[in-house]
Structures are given as structure tokens and as C-alpha cells.
Design a protein around this motif. Sequence first.
Motif, PDB file in Angstrom:
ATOM      1  N   LYS A   1       0.392   6.746  13.187  1.00  0.00           N
ATOM      2  CA  LYS A   1       1.282   6.174  11.946  1.00  0.00           C
ATOM      3  C   LYS A   1       2.329   6.796  11.504  1.00  0.00           C
ATOM      4  N   THR A   2       3.238   6.259  10.742  1.00  0.00           N
ATOM      5  CA  THR A   2       4.361   7.177  10.195  1.00  0.00           C
ATOM      6  C   THR A   2       4.544   7.039   9.056  1.00  0.00           C
ATOM      7  N   ASN A   3       5.656   7.367   8.580  1.00  0.00           N
ATOM      8  CA  ASN A   3       6.048   7.618   7.132  1.00  0.00           C
ATOM      9  C   ASN A   3       7.635   7.194   6.669  1.00  0.00           C
ATOM     10  N   PRO A   4       7.990   6.944   5.515  1.00  0.00           N
ATOM     11  CA  PRO A   4       9.469   6.683   5.062  1.00  0.00           C
ATOM     12  C   PRO A   4      10.326   7.618   5.683  1.00  0.00           C
ATOM     13  N   GLU A   5      10.043   9.091   5.854  1.00  0.00           N
ATOM     14  CA  GLU A   5      11.102  10.172   6.311  1.00  0.00           C
ATOM     15  C   GLU A   5      11.200   9.937   7.761  1.00  0.00           C
ATOM     16  N   GLU A   6      10.227   9.679   8.584  1.00  0.00           N
ATOM     17  CA  GLU A   6      10.381   9.363   9.913  1.00  0.00           C
ATOM     18  C   GLU A   6      11.312   8.147  10.243  1.00  0.00           C
ATOM     19  N   LEU A   7      10.982   7.153   9.432  1.00  0.00           N
ATOM     20  CA  LEU A   7      11.475   5.666   9.852  1.00  0.00           C
ATOM     21  C   LEU A   7      13.036   6.067   9.262  1.00  0.00           C
ATOM     22  N   PHE A   8      13.395   6.919   8.270  1.00  0.00           N
ATOM     23  CA  PHE A   8      14.696   6.904   7.878  1.00  0.00           C
ATOM     24  C   PHE A   8      15.456   7.941   8.933  1.00  0.00           C
ATOM     25  N   ALA A   9      14.691   8.935   9.568  1.00  0.00           N
ATOM     26  CA  ALA A   9      15.274   9.688  10.421  1.00  0.00           C
ATOM     27  C   ALA A   9      15.558   8.825  11.708  1.00  0.00           C
TER      28      ALA A   9
ATOM     29  N   GLY B   1       0.556  -1.409   0.046  1.00  0.00           N
ATOM     30  CA  GLY B   1      -0.025   0.150  -0.003  1.00  0.00           C
ATOM     31  C   GLY B   1       0.975   1.244   0.071  1.00  0.00           C
ATOM     32  N   ALA B   2       2.077   1.063  -0.456  1.00  0.00           N
ATOM     33  CA  ALA B   2       3.011   2.408  -0.443  1.00  0.00           C
ATOM     34  C   ALA B   2       2.918   3.427   0.820  1.00  0.00           C
ATOM     35  N   ARG B   3       2.731   4.475   0.454  1.00  0.00           N
ATOM     36  CA  ARG B   3       2.825   5.605   1.753  1.00  0.00           C
ATOM     37  C   ARG B   3       1.630   5.676   2.571  1.00  0.00           C
ATOM     38  N   THR B   4       0.526   4.951   2.159  1.00  0.00           N
ATOM     39  CA  THR B   4      -0.456   4.923   2.903  1.00  0.00           C
ATOM     40  C   THR B   4      -0.752   3.339   3.463  1.00  0.00           C
ATOM     41  N   GLY B   5       0.115   2.526   3.446  1.00  0.00           N
ATOM     42  CA  GLY B   5      -0.055   1.232   3.679  1.00  0.00           C
ATOM     43  C   GLY B   5       0.310   0.685   4.856  1.00  0.00           C
ATOM     44  N   HIS B   6       1.059  -0.540   4.803  1.00  0.00           N
ATOM     45  CA  HIS B   6       1.312  -1.336   6.189  1.00  0.00           C
ATOM     46  C   HIS B   6       2.636  -1.954   5.913  1.00  0.00           C
ATOM     47  N   VAL B   7       3.469  -2.018   7.069  1.00  0.00           N
ATOM     48  CA  VAL B   7       4.701  -2.653   6.954  1.00  0.00           C
ATOM     49  C   VAL B   7       4.769  -3.651   7.961  1.00  0.00           C
TER      50      VAL B   7
ATOM     51  N   VAL C   1       5.723  -4.170  12.983  1.00  0.00           N
ATOM     52  CA  VAL C   1       4.284  -3.960  12.439  1.00  0.00           C
ATOM     53  C   VAL C   1       4.000  -2.548  12.436  1.00  0.00           C
ATOM     54  N   ILE C   2       4.157  -1.884  11.405  1.00  0.00           N
ATOM     55  CA  ILE C   2       3.766  -0.387  11.403  1.00  0.00           C
ATOM     56  C   ILE C   2       2.765  -0.111  10.308  1.00  0.00           C
ATOM     57  N   ASP C   3       1.652   0.908  10.552  1.00  0.00           N
ATOM     58  CA  ASP C   3       1.104   1.447   9.478  1.00  0.00           C
ATOM     59  C   ASP C   3       1.405   2.613   9.166  1.00  0.00           C
ATOM     60  N   LEU C   4       1.344   2.803   7.852  1.00  0.00           N
ATOM     61  CA  LEU C   4       1.892   4.350   7.243  1.00  0.00           C
ATOM     62  C   LEU C   4       0.777   5.354   7.025  1.00  0.00           C
ATOM     63  N   THR C   5       1.130   6.471   6.879  1.00  0.00           N
ATOM     64  CA  THR C   5       0.193   7.373   6.456  1.00  0.00           C
ATOM     65  C   THR C   5       0.888   8.662   5.741  1.00  0.00           C
ATOM     66  N   MET C   6       0.213   9.192   4.831  1.00  0.00           N
ATOM     67  CA  MET C   6       0.789  10.227   4.095  1.00  0.00           C
ATOM     68  C   MET C   6       1.035  11.559   4.871  1.00  0.00           C
ATOM     69  N   ALA C   7       1.911  12.204   5.228  1.00  0.00           N
ATOM     70  CA  ALA C   7       2.127  13.405   6.019  1.00  0.00           C
ATOM     71  C   ALA C   7       1.200  14.470   5.582  1.00  0.00           C
ATOM     72  N   LYS C   8       0.708  15.156   6.427  1.00  0.00           N
ATOM     73  CA  LYS C   8      -0.227  16.298   6.150  1.00  0.00           C
ATOM     74  C   LYS C   8       0.452  17.174   5.184  1.00  0.00           C
ATOM     75  N   ALA C   9       1.666  17.576   5.441  1.00  0.00           N
ATOM     76  CA  ALA C   9       2.411  18.478   4.613  1.00  0.00           C
ATOM     77  C   ALA C   9       2.455  18.057   3.176  1.00  0.00           C
ATOM     78  N   LEU C  10       2.175  16.999   2.807  1.00  0.00           N
ATOM     79  CA  LEU C  10       2.157  16.307   1.396  1.00  0.00           C
ATOM     80  C   LEU C  10       1.036  16.263   1.055  1.00  0.00           C
ATOM     81  N   GLY C  11      -0.196  16.694   1.739  1.00  0.00           N
ATOM     82  CA  GLY C  11      -1.530  16.387   1.137  1.00  0.00           C
ATOM     83  C   GLY C  11      -2.368  15.294   1.819  1.00  0.00           C
ATOM     84  N   GLY C  12      -1.534  14.700   2.674  1.00  0.00           N
ATOM     85  CA  GLY C  12      -2.171  13.221   3.326  1.00  0.00           C
ATOM     86  C   GLY C  12      -2.983  13.561   4.685  1.00  0.00           C
ATOM     87  N   PRO C  13      -3.529  12.691   5.193  1.00  0.00           N
ATOM     88  CA  PRO C  13      -4.085  12.775   6.550  1.00  0.00           C
ATOM     89  C   PRO C  13      -3.080  12.975   7.764  1.00  0.00           C
ATOM     90  N   GLY C  14      -2.155  12.481   7.652  1.00  0.00           N
ATOM     91  CA  GLY C  14      -1.185  12.407   8.626  1.00  0.00           C
ATOM     92  C   GLY C  14      -1.731  11.727  10.023  1.00  0.00           C
TER      93      GLY C  14
END
Length: 179
Positions: A77-85, A48-54, A60-73
Motif C-alpha cells: 500500500k502507499t500514502n499521499p507523500e509517496e504518490l506526490f514524490a 477512507g482518507a489515508r487508510t482508504g482506497h483510490v 487502483v491503489i490502497d492507502l495506508t498510514m505510514a509507520k512513522a505517523l503511527g500507522g501500520p505501514g
Amino acid sequence: MAALRTLQPLARQAPRLASTARAPMVARRFLNTDTAPVLYSAHAKVVGARTGHVEGDDLVIDLTMAKALGGPGDAGKTNPEELFAAGYGACFQSAMNAAAMSMKIQMPEKKEDSIVETTVHFVGDMKKLDMGIRVDMKVKVRGLEKSQLEKVVEKAQEVCPYSRATRGNITTNIEVEQL
């Protein structure tokens, strides 16, 4: 004409020589990642990419599109940038500890006396599909002289696998602060 042919190889090398003259010299280690022995392997399956599940071995992590990128934030849930950080910060701090030990510098014993704050900036132009990342890192340590801390951070940059993987590919700005 013969003189021009003699100068052509030098002219071709000039931009490369000029760029290396400006760049600070960093000791390079040569590790062939194709043939080096595997110390540990991590696996993650993303659906499910940026709005999916890892799911990973212990993850076990659920992903969300950051609000700054137009998603619900979505909260929790987290996103790839937080995981990389998180990964880069944890790896860099471990590299600092190993570097300090190799330099016979004593890092603080209390976990809260050594902090790495990592910010990953998602940059570029989404419409043109031209995106990348930039990293800002704040290293805060109590109990070391600033010169010691700077030496530890410099060595950590040489040995941290994330630093080595991103070197020459993304900008990483590191700020050093005594607590």
C-alpha cells in the motif's frame, strides 16, 4: 510632517525590495491556468482518507498510514507523500528532457542513465494541525557535463508544472550529480 508622508511609501516598499534583492531572479512565465486549454485531465476518487482506497481512470491503489505517523505501514500500500514524490519526480524528469531538447542538449538514451530520486518530507506538528511538506530531489545523469546538467535542471525548474505549482509554497532542494 510632509517629509514623513513622502517617505512612507518608500518605507512600505523596503521589506519587499530587500527580499527581492536576495532572491535569485527566475524567469517567470505567465500562464493563466483558468483559461489555458486543457491538455489532459486526471481524476481520482478517494474513499477512507489515508487508510482508504483510490480509484482513477487507470489506477487502483490502497492507502495506508505510514509507520512513522503511527500507522501500520501495510506492505503493498502507499500514502499521499509517496504518490506526490512519484508524480513530482516523473514530471520533473520529463521537464528535463523537454528542456534539454529545447537547448539542443542530448540527454542519455538509456533510461537508467537519467534518474530522479524524490523524497517528500511530511513536516510540522500534527497535534496543532500545522503540517506541510518539503522536497529533496537528487538528479543523476550520465553523459552530460556538470554545467550542461545544471542548465537543464535550471530550465526544468521553470517549465515543470509541479515545480511551478510549488514555487514559493514549499521548499524544494535539488542536488545534481553526474553518473
